[in-house]
Design an enzyme around this catalytic site. Structure first.
Site, PDB file in Angstrom:
ATOM      1  N   ARG A 125      28.685  -8.650  31.967  1.00 51.74           N
ATOM      2  CA  ARG A 125      28.406  -9.662  31.191  1.00 51.74           C
ATOM      3  C   ARG A 125      27.436  -9.887  30.142  1.00 51.74           C
ATOM      4  NH1 ARG A 125      29.057 -11.335  36.665  1.00 51.74           N
ATOM      5  NH2 ARG A 125      31.143 -12.302  36.922  1.00 51.74           N
ATOM      6  N   LYS A 147      27.836 -11.071  15.139  1.00 49.92           N
ATOM      7  CA  LYS A 147      29.518 -10.890  15.355  1.00 49.92           C
ATOM      8  C   LYS A 147      29.622  -9.743  15.628  1.00 49.92           C
ATOM      9  CE  LYS A 147      30.695 -14.199  11.722  1.00 49.92           C
ATOM     10  NZ  LYS A 147      31.334 -14.568  10.510  1.00 49.92           N
ATOM     11  N   GLU A 189      28.843  -5.902  -1.773  1.00 50.33           N
ATOM     12  CA  GLU A 189      28.034  -6.952  -0.837  1.00 50.33           C
ATOM     13  C   GLU A 189      26.540  -7.144  -1.209  1.00 50.33           C
ATOM     14  OE1 GLU A 189      29.540  -8.737   1.698  1.00 50.33           O
ATOM     15  OE2 GLU A 189      31.441  -7.400   1.694  1.00 50.33           O
ATOM     16  N   LYS A 245      20.836 -11.798   4.131  1.00 48.23           N
ATOM     17  CA  LYS A 245      21.738 -11.963   5.422  1.00 48.23           C
ATOM     18  C   LYS A 245      20.724 -12.254   6.586  1.00 48.23           C
ATOM     19  CE  LYS A 245      25.286 -11.058   8.152  1.00 48.23           C
ATOM     20  NZ  LYS A 245      26.695 -10.777   8.408  1.00 48.23           N
ATOM     21  N   GLU A 255      27.800 -20.052  11.914  1.00 44.55           N
ATOM     22  CA  GLU A 255      28.599 -20.403  10.647  1.00 44.55           C
ATOM     23  C   GLU A 255      29.169 -21.830  10.620  1.00 44.55           C
ATOM     24  OE1 GLU A 255      31.045 -17.276   9.447  1.00 44.55           O
ATOM     25  OE2 GLU A 255      32.665 -18.530   8.706  1.00 44.55           O
ATOM     26  N   ARG A 259      26.190 -20.231   6.633  1.00 43.40           N
ATOM     27  CA  ARG A 259      26.505 -18.980   6.568  1.00 43.40           C
ATOM     28  C   ARG A 259      27.851 -18.658   5.837  1.00 43.40           C
ATOM     29  NH1 ARG A 259      26.154 -15.328  12.298  1.00 43.40           N
ATOM     30  NH2 ARG A 259      26.744 -13.550  11.444  1.00 43.40           N
ATOM     31  N   ASN A 263      30.738 -15.648   2.403  1.00 46.92           N
ATOM     32  CA  ASN A 263      32.022 -15.452   2.211  1.00 46.92           C
ATOM     33  C   ASN A 263      32.489 -15.704   0.828  1.00 46.92           C
ATOM     34  OD1 ASN A 263      32.807 -14.996   4.816  1.00 46.92           O
ATOM     35  ND2 ASN A 263      32.873 -17.115   5.279  1.00 46.92           N
ATOM     36  N   HIS A 266      35.325 -14.011  -0.680  1.00 44.02           N
ATOM     37  CA  HIS A 266      36.467 -13.497   0.249  1.00 44.02           C
ATOM     38  C   HIS A 266      37.686 -14.319   0.350  1.00 44.02           C
ATOM     39  CE1 HIS A 266      32.846 -11.460   1.454  1.00 44.02           C
ATOM     40  NE2 HIS A 266      33.154 -10.836   2.552  1.00 44.02           N
ATOM     41  N   HIS A 270      40.234 -11.608   0.548  1.00 42.42           N
ATOM     42  CA  HIS A 270      41.117 -11.309   1.743  1.00 42.42           C
ATOM     43  C   HIS A 270      42.514 -11.248   1.443  1.00 42.42           C
ATOM     44  CE1 HIS A 270      37.907 -12.917   4.700  1.00 42.42           C
ATOM     45  NE2 HIS A 270      37.903 -11.360   4.879  1.00 42.42           N
ATOM     46  N   HIS A 283      37.383  -3.297   1.696  1.00 43.59           N
ATOM     47  CA  HIS A 283      36.963  -4.610   1.599  1.00 43.59           C
ATOM     48  C   HIS A 283      36.037  -4.957   0.534  1.00 43.59           C
ATOM     49  CE1 HIS A 283      35.903  -8.334   3.487  1.00 43.59           C
ATOM     50  NE2 HIS A 283      34.655  -8.029   3.371  1.00 43.59           N
TER      51      HIS A 283
HETATM   52  N1  LIG Z   1      30.324  -8.015  12.336  1.00 43.52           N
HETATM   53  C1  LIG Z   1      30.039  -8.329  11.072  1.00 43.52           C
HETATM   54  O1  LIG Z   1      29.523  -9.441  10.636  1.00 43.52           O
HETATM   55  C2  LIG Z   1      30.942  -7.757  10.051  1.00 43.52           C
HETATM   56  C3  LIG Z   1      30.828  -8.150   8.691  1.00 43.52           C
HETATM   57  C4  LIG Z   1      31.466  -7.157   7.596  1.00 43.52           C
HETATM   58  C5  LIG Z   1      32.323  -6.322   8.273  1.00 43.52           C
HETATM   59  N2  LIG Z   1      32.677  -6.202   9.508  1.00 43.52           N
HETATM   60  C6  LIG Z   1      33.544  -5.051   9.981  1.00 43.52           C
HETATM   61  O2  LIG Z   1      32.771  -3.936   9.518  1.00 43.52           O
HETATM   62  C7  LIG Z   1      33.995  -2.905   9.420  1.00 43.52           C
HETATM   63  C8  LIG Z   1      33.840  -2.040   7.991  1.00 43.52           C
HETATM   64  O3  LIG Z   1      32.798  -1.553   7.909  1.00 43.52           O
HETATM   65  P1  LIG Z   1      32.344  -0.166   7.186  1.00 43.52           P
HETATM   66  O4  LIG Z   1      32.787  -0.495   5.945  1.00 43.52           O
HETATM   67  O5  LIG Z   1      31.156   0.439   7.601  1.00 43.52           O
HETATM   68  O6  LIG Z   1      33.591   0.750   7.881  1.00 43.52           O
HETATM   69  P2  LIG Z   1      33.625   1.962   8.705  1.00 43.52           P
HETATM   70  O7  LIG Z   1      32.818   1.897   9.850  1.00 43.52           O
HETATM   71  O8  LIG Z   1      34.954   2.244   8.873  1.00 43.52           O
HETATM   72  O9  LIG Z   1      32.729   3.399   7.965  1.00 43.52           O
HETATM   73  C9  LIG Z   1      33.522   3.653   6.661  1.00 43.52           C
HETATM   74  C10 LIG Z   1      33.666   4.980   6.694  1.00 43.52           C
HETATM   75  O10 LIG Z   1      32.540   5.921   6.574  1.00 43.52           O
HETATM   76  C11 LIG Z   1      32.357   6.832   7.719  1.00 43.52           C
HETATM   77  N3  LIG Z   1      30.892   6.932   7.677  1.00 43.52           N
HETATM   78  C12 LIG Z   1      30.018   5.985   8.375  1.00 43.52           C
HETATM   79  N4  LIG Z   1      28.718   6.399   8.046  1.00 43.52           N
HETATM   80  C13 LIG Z   1      28.499   7.506   7.443  1.00 43.52           C
HETATM   81  C14 LIG Z   1      27.706   8.317   6.700  1.00 43.52           C
HETATM   82  N5  LIG Z   1      26.545   8.143   6.653  1.00 43.52           N
HETATM   83  N6  LIG Z   1      28.137   9.351   6.288  1.00 43.52           N
HETATM   84  C15 LIG Z   1      29.336   9.821   6.151  1.00 43.52           C
HETATM   85  N7  LIG Z   1      30.455   9.015   6.528  1.00 43.52           N
HETATM   86  C16 LIG Z   1      30.081   7.967   7.338  1.00 43.52           C
HETATM   87  C17 LIG Z   1      33.154   6.246   8.723  1.00 43.52           C
HETATM   88  O11 LIG Z   1      33.676   7.426   9.574  1.00 43.52           O
HETATM   89  C18 LIG Z   1      34.320   5.474   8.066  1.00 43.52           C
HETATM   90  O12 LIG Z   1      35.178   6.656   7.499  1.00 43.52           O
HETATM   91  C19 LIG Z   1      35.364  -3.619   9.334  1.00 43.52           C
HETATM   92  O13 LIG Z   1      35.924  -3.491  10.783  1.00 43.52           O
HETATM   93  C20 LIG Z   1      35.050  -5.216   9.371  1.00 43.52           C
HETATM   94  O14 LIG Z   1      35.473  -6.272   9.846  1.00 43.52           O
HETATM   95  C21 LIG Z   1      31.885  -6.719  10.401  1.00 43.52           C
END
Ligand SMILES: NC(=O)c1ccc[n+]([C@@H]2O[C@H](COP(=O)([O-])OP(=O)(O)OC[C@H]3O[C@@H](n4cnc5c(N)ncnc54)[C@H](O)[C@@H]3O)[C@@H](O)[C@H]2O)c1
Length: 378
Positions: A125, A147, A189, A245, A255, A259, A263, A266, A270, A283
């Site tokens: 939990r 999130k 971003e 942020k 949100e 917040r 977006n 987006h 999207h 993205h």
């Molecule tokens: N929780 C939230 O508020 C929030 C906000 C935006 C996005 N997200 C989520 O985040 C995800 C995307 O995140 P991302 O863009 O970080 O993608 P990711 O986590 O897939 O990382 C991108 C790539 O970089 C590699 N990588 C990571 N760090 C590295 C480093 N320092 N050196 C070499 N390679 C590295 C990973 O293996 C991967 O192949 C999505 O699932 C999205 O939905 C969440």
């Protein structure tokens, strides 16, 4: 901590936590853990791509500092935000004897932050989590705000929970190994945060672009680990973007209002991401296209000047981001998908539109015909 002055604080009704953005921030983790009174077992969930450069050295450092650490890796990529992968984490945690006072450490990009964050939100939990983002996108966006979640076969991020971390350590030195394309997507971003609420952050991005001949997207991305001066400048820029942020989620955790401004770009982003097929565009690349379209829409609504559209386009270009829609995309299909966007209330799209650099408004009265015009004229 001696760098307390640089530490940002998320301050919410029920949560308050530090966010440190610093080259070599990971080396300060043992000290933070002690200061936060987190003395239970540490469960390090690590993207397999960063296990060698950062994960294993971190385990060694924590053990040397006297902590008990369990370590696991998760395959890189969006497919790991799945119930199957979450199940494997539960198996690992529960069979290893996880306790309520333990802490999960999420080391990787947004995928690991969301997945490990959700495991922390739900196992027993809820146990503590510390976010250790290693992508630019995760630093400026995913790691802050609480999130967490996984994807469902019917859609992205459909299962999840708000679960605030105890601490976020964004070690900008880890960006040296990030693929240039991933880094560029992260800049989208950062630029977005400047446009929505920090004109001086945007001006700093612009100034750096001018100094570097409007091209920070040279081979190797714009992260040159042996250029200390540039690393410091970029780290300061990233810290400012994270501060945006931090401020927004502190004022609007769930949100309900502000917040939504995060977006920006987006709504169309999207739609473009989905129409191109997930994984075709990153993205951030889709968000850059969406930001340009949204700015042009704001211009068509007479909300902003042509100068704003141009400045944003120049900065996006300087950091290696395209602003021209892929020609194969049908404007009608983009329009149809924006209506299905999750920010639609009573069939009205809630657009985040810039009025000046550093300021946006939310409008739900944008005529569909105007959106179509902007999309058709590209
Ligand atoms: N929780 C939230 O508020 C929030 C906000 C935006 C996005 N997200 C989520 O985040 C995800 C995307 O995140 P991302 O863009 O970080 O993608 P990711 O986590 O897939 O990382 C991108 C790539 O970089 C590699 N990588 C990571 N760090 C590295 C480093 N320092 N050196 C070499 N390679 C590295 C990973 O293996 C991967 O192949 C999505 O699932 C999205 O939905 C969440």
């Amino acid at each position: 901590m001696d760098n307390a002055a640089e530490t940002l604080m998320v301050t919410m009704e029920r949560a308050r936590y530090p966010v440190l953005v610093e080259a070599q921030a990971l080396t300060t983790l043992p000290e933070w853990l002690k200061n936060l009174g987190l003395r239970g077992t540490l469960w390090l969930v690590c993207d397999e791509a960063v296990a060698h450069p950062y994960g294993r050295p971190l385990v060694a450092m924590l053990r040397a500092a006297g902590f008990t650490v369990n370590f696991t890796t998760v395959p890189s990529g969006e497919a790991s935000k799945s119930s199957a992968q979450l199940g494997l984490l539960y198996d690992w945690l529960i069979s290893g004897g996880v306790e309520r006072r333990d802490t999960i450490l999420a080391l990787g990009g947004g995928v690991i932050g969301d997945l490990a964050g959700f495991a922390a939100a739900s196992v027993l939990r809820g146990i503590a989590v510390i976010q250790l983002p290693t992508t630019l996108l995760a630093m400026v966006d995913a790691a802050v705000g609480g999130k967490t979640g996984i994807n469902h076969p019917l859609g992205k991020n459909l299962i999840g929970a708000f679960h605030q971390p105890q601490l976020v350590l964004a070690d900008t030195a880890t960006l040296a190994t990030l693929a240039p394309r991933e880094l560029r997507a992260g800049w989208a971003e950062v630029i977005k945060h400047g446009v929505i609420s920090d004109a001086s952050l945007f001006a700093e991005l612009e100034a750096l672009a001018v100094e570097r001949g409007w091209n920070l997207a040279a081979p190797g991305g714009c992260w040159t680990p042996d250029d200390d001066d540039l690393t410091m400048r970029l780290t300061a820029i990233i810290r400012r973007a994270v501060a945006v942020k931090v401020g927004v989620v502190s004022r609007d955790e769930r949100e309900q209002g502000e917040r939504i401004t995060l977006n920006y770009g987006h709504t169309i982003g999207h739609a473009v991401e989905a129409l191109m097929g997930y994984g075709t565009l990153l993205h951030g690349e889709a968000v850059a296209l969406g930001m340009h379209a949204a700015a042009r829409l704001a211009l068509a609504m007479k909300l902003c000047s042509a100068d704003l559209v141009q400045r944003q386009q120049n900065v996006l270009g300087a950091y290696g981001l395209a602003t021209t829609m892929p020609p194969e995309l049908d404007p009608s299909a983009i329009l149809a998908l924006t209506l299905r966007d999750k920010k639609v209330q009573a069939r009205r799209v809630r657009w985040v539109l810039p009025t000046a650099i550093g300021h946006v408004v939310i409008r739900d009265d944008v005529p569909e015909a105007l959106v179509r015009d902007v999309l058709v004229s590209r």
